[in-house]
Design a protein around this motif. Structure first.
Motif, PDB file in Angstrom:
ATOM      1  N   PHE A 123      38.970  49.170  46.757  1.00  0.00           N
ATOM      2  CA  PHE A 123      39.941  49.702  47.715  1.00  0.00           C
ATOM      3  C   PHE A 123      40.724  48.643  48.474  1.00  0.00           C
ATOM      4  CE2 PHE A 123      36.437  52.658  47.155  1.00  0.00           C
ATOM      5  CZ  PHE A 123      37.113  53.804  46.795  1.00  0.00           C
ATOM      6  N   GLY A 124      40.571  47.362  48.133  1.00  0.00           N
ATOM      7  CA  GLY A 124      41.271  46.311  48.845  1.00  0.00           C
ATOM      8  C   GLY A 124      40.296  45.382  49.536  1.00  0.00           C
ATOM      9  N   GLN A 125      40.765  44.210  49.881  1.00  0.00           N
ATOM     10  CA  GLN A 125      39.900  43.196  50.482  1.00  0.00           C
ATOM     11  C   GLN A 125      39.663  43.423  51.971  1.00  0.00           C
ATOM     12  OE1 GLN A 125      38.337  40.723  48.685  1.00  0.00           O
ATOM     13  NE2 GLN A 125      39.167  41.798  46.893  1.00  0.00           N
ATOM     14  N   GLY A 127      40.380  46.478  55.435  1.00  0.00           N
ATOM     15  CA  GLY A 127      40.634  47.872  55.748  1.00  0.00           C
ATOM     16  C   GLY A 127      39.372  48.703  55.823  1.00  0.00           C
ATOM     17  N   PRO A 128      39.506  49.970  56.230  1.00  0.00           N
ATOM     18  CA  PRO A 128      38.326  50.809  56.492  1.00  0.00           C
ATOM     19  C   PRO A 128      37.469  51.097  55.262  1.00  0.00           C
ATOM     20  CG  PRO A 128      40.367  52.101  56.612  1.00  0.00           C
ATOM     21  CD  PRO A 128      40.758  50.656  56.562  1.00  0.00           C
ATOM     22  N   TYR A 129      38.035  50.996  54.050  1.00  0.00           N
ATOM     23  CA  TYR A 129      37.266  51.291  52.842  1.00  0.00           C
ATOM     24  C   TYR A 129      36.864  50.035  52.083  1.00  0.00           C
ATOM     25  CZ  TYR A 129      39.451  55.934  53.439  1.00  0.00           C
ATOM     26  OH  TYR A 129      39.907  57.132  53.935  1.00  0.00           O
ATOM     27  N   ALA A 130      37.114  48.862  52.651  1.00  0.00           N
ATOM     28  CA  ALA A 130      36.941  47.612  51.903  1.00  0.00           C
ATOM     29  C   ALA A 130      35.530  47.440  51.332  1.00  0.00           C
ATOM     30  CB  ALA A 130      37.291  46.423  52.781  1.00  0.00           C
ATOM     31  N   LYS A 131      34.521  47.897  52.027  1.00  0.00           N
ATOM     32  CA  LYS A 131      33.149  47.679  51.580  1.00  0.00           C
ATOM     33  C   LYS A 131      32.615  48.810  50.703  1.00  0.00           C
ATOM     34  CE  LYS A 131      31.793  44.676  55.421  1.00  0.00           C
ATOM     35  NZ  LYS A 131      30.840  44.443  56.515  1.00  0.00           N
ATOM     36  N   ARG A 132      33.433  49.807  50.458  1.00  0.00           N
ATOM     37  CA  ARG A 132      32.978  50.900  49.602  1.00  0.00           C
ATOM     38  C   ARG A 132      32.873  50.426  48.146  1.00  0.00           C
ATOM     39  NH1 ARG A 132      36.268  56.506  50.983  1.00  0.00           N
ATOM     40  NH2 ARG A 132      35.625  56.723  53.170  1.00  0.00           N
ATOM     41  N   PRO A 133      31.887  50.920  47.414  1.00  0.00           N
ATOM     42  CA  PRO A 133      31.837  50.610  45.977  1.00  0.00           C
ATOM     43  C   PRO A 133      32.970  51.335  45.267  1.00  0.00           C
ATOM     44  CG  PRO A 133      30.139  52.211  46.546  1.00  0.00           C
ATOM     45  CD  PRO A 133      30.752  51.765  47.845  1.00  0.00           C
ATOM     46  N   GLY A 134      33.579  50.675  44.297  1.00  0.00           N
ATOM     47  CA  GLY A 134      34.694  51.269  43.565  1.00  0.00           C
ATOM     48  C   GLY A 134      34.266  51.805  42.214  1.00  0.00           C
ATOM     49  N   PHE A 135      34.915  52.857  41.778  1.00  0.00           N
ATOM     50  CA  PHE A 135      34.649  53.431  40.453  1.00  0.00           C
ATOM     51  C   PHE A 135      35.940  54.082  39.967  1.00  0.00           C
ATOM     52  CE2 PHE A 135      32.931  56.536  37.412  1.00  0.00           C
ATOM     53  CZ  PHE A 135      32.070  55.703  36.685  1.00  0.00           C
ATOM     54  N   ASP A 136      36.234  53.956  38.684  1.00  0.00           N
ATOM     55  CA  ASP A 136      37.503  54.415  38.145  1.00  0.00           C
ATOM     56  C   ASP A 136      37.832  55.857  38.513  1.00  0.00           C
ATOM     57  OD1 ASP A 136      39.775  54.141  35.951  1.00  0.00           O
ATOM     58  OD2 ASP A 136      38.708  56.016  35.545  1.00  0.00           O
ATOM     59  N   GLN A 137      36.902  56.767  38.305  1.00  0.00           N
ATOM     60  CA  GLN A 137      37.216  58.176  38.533  1.00  0.00           C
ATOM     61  C   GLN A 137      37.508  58.455  40.003  1.00  0.00           C
ATOM     62  OE1 GLN A 137      35.153  60.922  36.106  1.00  0.00           O
ATOM     63  NE2 GLN A 137      35.361  62.630  37.500  1.00  0.00           N
ATOM     64  N   LEU A 166      41.576  49.803  33.917  1.00  0.00           N
ATOM     65  CA  LEU A 166      42.389  49.048  32.974  1.00  0.00           C
ATOM     66  C   LEU A 166      43.637  48.477  33.631  1.00  0.00           C
ATOM     67  CD1 LEU A 166      42.129  51.396  29.844  1.00  0.00           C
ATOM     68  CD2 LEU A 166      40.801  49.339  30.349  1.00  0.00           C
ATOM     69  N   THR A 167      44.308  49.275  34.445  1.00  0.00           N
ATOM     70  CA  THR A 167      45.543  48.791  35.062  1.00  0.00           C
ATOM     71  C   THR A 167      45.263  47.759  36.145  1.00  0.00           C
ATOM     72  OG1 THR A 167      45.554  50.758  36.482  1.00  0.00           O
ATOM     73  CG2 THR A 167      46.890  50.825  34.511  1.00  0.00           C
ATOM     74  N   ALA A 168      44.162  47.910  36.877  1.00  0.00           N
ATOM     75  CA  ALA A 168      43.812  46.874  37.855  1.00  0.00           C
ATOM     76  C   ALA A 168      43.584  45.545  37.146  1.00  0.00           C
ATOM     77  CB  ALA A 168      42.565  47.284  38.642  1.00  0.00           C
ATOM     78  N   GLY A 169      42.917  45.595  35.989  1.00  0.00           N
ATOM     79  CA  GLY A 169      42.705  44.379  35.214  1.00  0.00           C
ATOM     80  C   GLY A 169      44.007  43.763  34.739  1.00  0.00           C
ATOM     81  N   LEU A 170      44.925  44.602  34.264  1.00  0.00           N
ATOM     82  CA  LEU A 170      46.214  44.103  33.780  1.00  0.00           C
ATOM     83  C   LEU A 170      47.039  43.505  34.920  1.00  0.00           C
ATOM     84  CD1 LEU A 170      47.125  46.984  31.307  1.00  0.00           C
ATOM     85  CD2 LEU A 170      46.464  44.643  30.710  1.00  0.00           C
ATOM     86  N   TYR A 171      47.080  44.193  36.053  1.00  0.00           N
ATOM     87  CA  TYR A 171      47.848  43.676  37.188  1.00  0.00           C
ATOM     88  C   TYR A 171      47.266  42.363  37.700  1.00  0.00           C
ATOM     89  CZ  TYR A 171      50.753  47.861  37.786  1.00  0.00           C
ATOM     90  OH  TYR A 171      51.674  48.874  37.615  1.00  0.00           O
ATOM     91  N   LEU A 197      42.451  51.279  43.645  1.00  0.00           N
ATOM     92  CA  LEU A 197      43.307  52.226  44.348  1.00  0.00           C
ATOM     93  C   LEU A 197      44.774  51.810  44.278  1.00  0.00           C
ATOM     94  CD1 LEU A 197      43.549  54.768  46.077  1.00  0.00           C
ATOM     95  CD2 LEU A 197      43.145  53.330  48.097  1.00  0.00           C
ATOM     96  N   GLU A 198      45.065  50.545  44.558  1.00  0.00           N
ATOM     97  CA  GLU A 198      46.452  50.062  44.517  1.00  0.00           C
ATOM     98  C   GLU A 198      47.034  50.181  43.106  1.00  0.00           C
ATOM     99  OE1 GLU A 198      47.015  46.273  47.201  1.00  0.00           O
ATOM    100  OE2 GLU A 198      44.910  46.434  46.558  1.00  0.00           O
ATOM    101  N   ALA A 199      46.236  49.789  42.107  1.00  0.00           N
ATOM    102  CA  ALA A 199      46.711  49.838  40.731  1.00  0.00           C
ATOM    103  C   ALA A 199      46.975  51.277  40.296  1.00  0.00           C
ATOM    104  CB  ALA A 199      45.692  49.186  39.794  1.00  0.00           C
ATOM    105  N   MET A 200      46.105  52.190  40.712  1.00  0.00           N
ATOM    106  CA  MET A 200      46.278  53.586  40.325  1.00  0.00           C
ATOM    107  C   MET A 200      47.543  54.175  40.932  1.00  0.00           C
ATOM    108  SD  MET A 200      44.756  55.941  38.451  1.00  0.00           S
ATOM    109  CE  MET A 200      46.446  56.113  37.869  1.00  0.00           C
ATOM    110  N   ILE A 201      47.776  53.876  42.199  1.00  0.00           N
ATOM    111  CA  ILE A 201      48.989  54.390  42.853  1.00  0.00           C
ATOM    112  C   ILE A 201      50.231  53.802  42.198  1.00  0.00           C
ATOM    113  CG2 ILE A 201      50.292  54.476  45.014  1.00  0.00           C
ATOM    114  CD1 ILE A 201      47.566  54.475  46.467  1.00  0.00           C
ATOM    115  N   ALA A 202      50.182  52.507  41.863  1.00  0.00           N
ATOM    116  CA  ALA A 202      51.324  51.879  41.188  1.00  0.00           C
ATOM    117  C   ALA A 202      51.589  52.545  39.845  1.00  0.00           C
ATOM    118  CB  ALA A 202      51.073  50.382  40.997  1.00  0.00           C
TER     119      ALA A 202
END
Length: 390
Positions: A123-125, A127-137, A166-171, A197-202
């Motif tokens: 969710f980004g380095q 901000g309020p969600y920074a420490k949340r674990p990320g998962f594609d879905q 995949l898109t986060a990796g590409l970006y 999150l950023e990659a998905m919105i983009a």
């Protein structure tokens, strides 16, 4: 010499988004060193699937592998010695974890001001969600993709591939290349970071700007294109085809192929705007004729007329297609234990350069070899091993 062979990349990534980033560099010859935890530290070995399975073999190809215990003082010191001679470090830890392990940009750039650090988080380095674990879905849901995927009224549907990963990796890979290009002029590295999150919105692209510019919340459109009519799925006598025909010129070609010039005089389908308003009627007019012949017939006829049209394949059919075979998308790789395996090659082609074809390394396969290249003596390597740092 391959295009990226002058760059050394230290790969700390796991699962999919980070390895996808590093694979873009490894495929074109970067000296990628995959750093994994030692057996004692990584007891589960479940991240990224089975080592000899399709997922792991795809994302970690064209690398050499070493083990390092970054939780130990000696392991971190060893890694920092590697950083001093490297060009790029890539990681996809949670932001707080990287600081704890000493792989944050402040620490690494103090060792090597030319280092480029690529980071992917959920969710980004900050901000309020920074420490949340990320998962594609989770990112697919929060980024809006699931809200526009599926049939109208069906409710949210996940895409069939890990789009956010995949898109986060590409970006991130693109950002690393930008930083390396800048470094040629400035001599200084950069911290490049993105998130699922950023990659998905983009990647929501025009669907996102339908909201940001026009205040429109895009609905589910099923197999129809959200804005271009007629573009969607049509049933034939033996399957389905995709037809893409937005714009007046394409419309005229379509009705000519189908022989429905008279029916198309209906004022409800007179122009793009009306066809979009009356999508169901427009599609039904086409379906009445498309449903009378085979998929192969319509694919041939529409393409002959310059109208984009294609079949809908299952994965086995994808790789049986004559154009896919011609492009050489299926890439054979020789694995020392699995024999010849077939992976999917990098999708871009660079004239005069072949994508690298080296198998995924075994855990720690190249530890001694790599450390020696970085100036470690045999005695130092033995001592690190005795302290369980490698």
């Amino acid at each position: 010499m391959m295009p990226l062979s002058r760059f050394t990349v230290l790969d700390l990534t796991r699962v999919r988004s980070g390895p996808t980033c590093v694979r873009q560099l490894a495929d074109w010859g970067a000296n990628v060193i995959k750093v994994e935890a030692t057996d004692e530290v990584d007891t589960g070995k479940g991240l990224g699937g089975e080592r000899h399975g399709p997922d792991f073999q795809l994302v970690h190809r064209n690398k050499r592998g070493i083990t390092l215990n970054l939780k130990s003082e000696e392991g971190r010191a060893t890694f920092h010695r590697l950083v001093a001679k490297a060009d790029v470090v890539v990681e996809n830890y949670r932001p707080d974890v990287k600081n704890r392990l000493g792989v944050d940009y402040e620490t690494l750039s103090a060792i090597n001001p030319r280092i480029v650090l690529g980071s992917i988080s959920g969710f980004g380095q900050t901000g309020p969600y920074a420490k949340r674990p990320g998962f594609d879905q989770i990112a697919q849901g929060m980024g809006g993709l699931m809200s526009v995927t599926g049939l109208p009224g069906q409710g949210p549907v996940r895409a069939g591939i890990p789009v956010a990963d995949l898109t986060a990796g590409l970006y991130c890979a693109l950002g690393i290349m930008v930083a390396l290009l800048e470094r040629e002029a400035t001599g200084k590295g950069r911290w490049v970071h993105t998130s699922l999150l950023e990659a998905m919105i983009a990647m929501m692209d025009f669907q996102a700007t339908r909201w940001t510019m026009a205040g429109e919340v895009p609905p589910q459109a099923g197999n129809d294109h959200p804005t271009t009519v007629p573009t969607g799925l049509f049933t034939t006598t033996d399957g389905v085809v995709n037809l893409a025909g937005g714009g007046q010129q394409m419309w005229e070609r379509i009705i000519s192929v189908l022989g429905i010039q008279e029916e198309a005089k209906d004022p409800d389908v007179a122009n793009d705007k009306l066809r979009s308003k009356n999508r169901a009627k427009t599609n039904a007019m086409l379906q009445a004729v498309i449903g009378t012949n085979t998929s192969a017939h319509w694919v041939a006829e529409f393409n002959k007329a310059g109208v984009p049209c294609g079949p809908v394949y299952s994965m086995d059919q994808v790789f049986a297609d004559e154009q896919v075979k011609h492009l050489g998308v299926a890439m054979p790789v020789q694995h020392p234990q699995l024999g010849e395996i077939t992976l999917v090659r990098a999708p871009m082609q660079i004239e005069g350069v072949e994508c690298a074809r080296n198998p995924t390394p075994e855990r720690g396969q190249h530890t001694d070899e790599v450390l020696a290249e970085f100036g470690f003596t045999a005695e130092e390597i033995a001592q690190l091993r005795s302290k369980r740092a490698i």
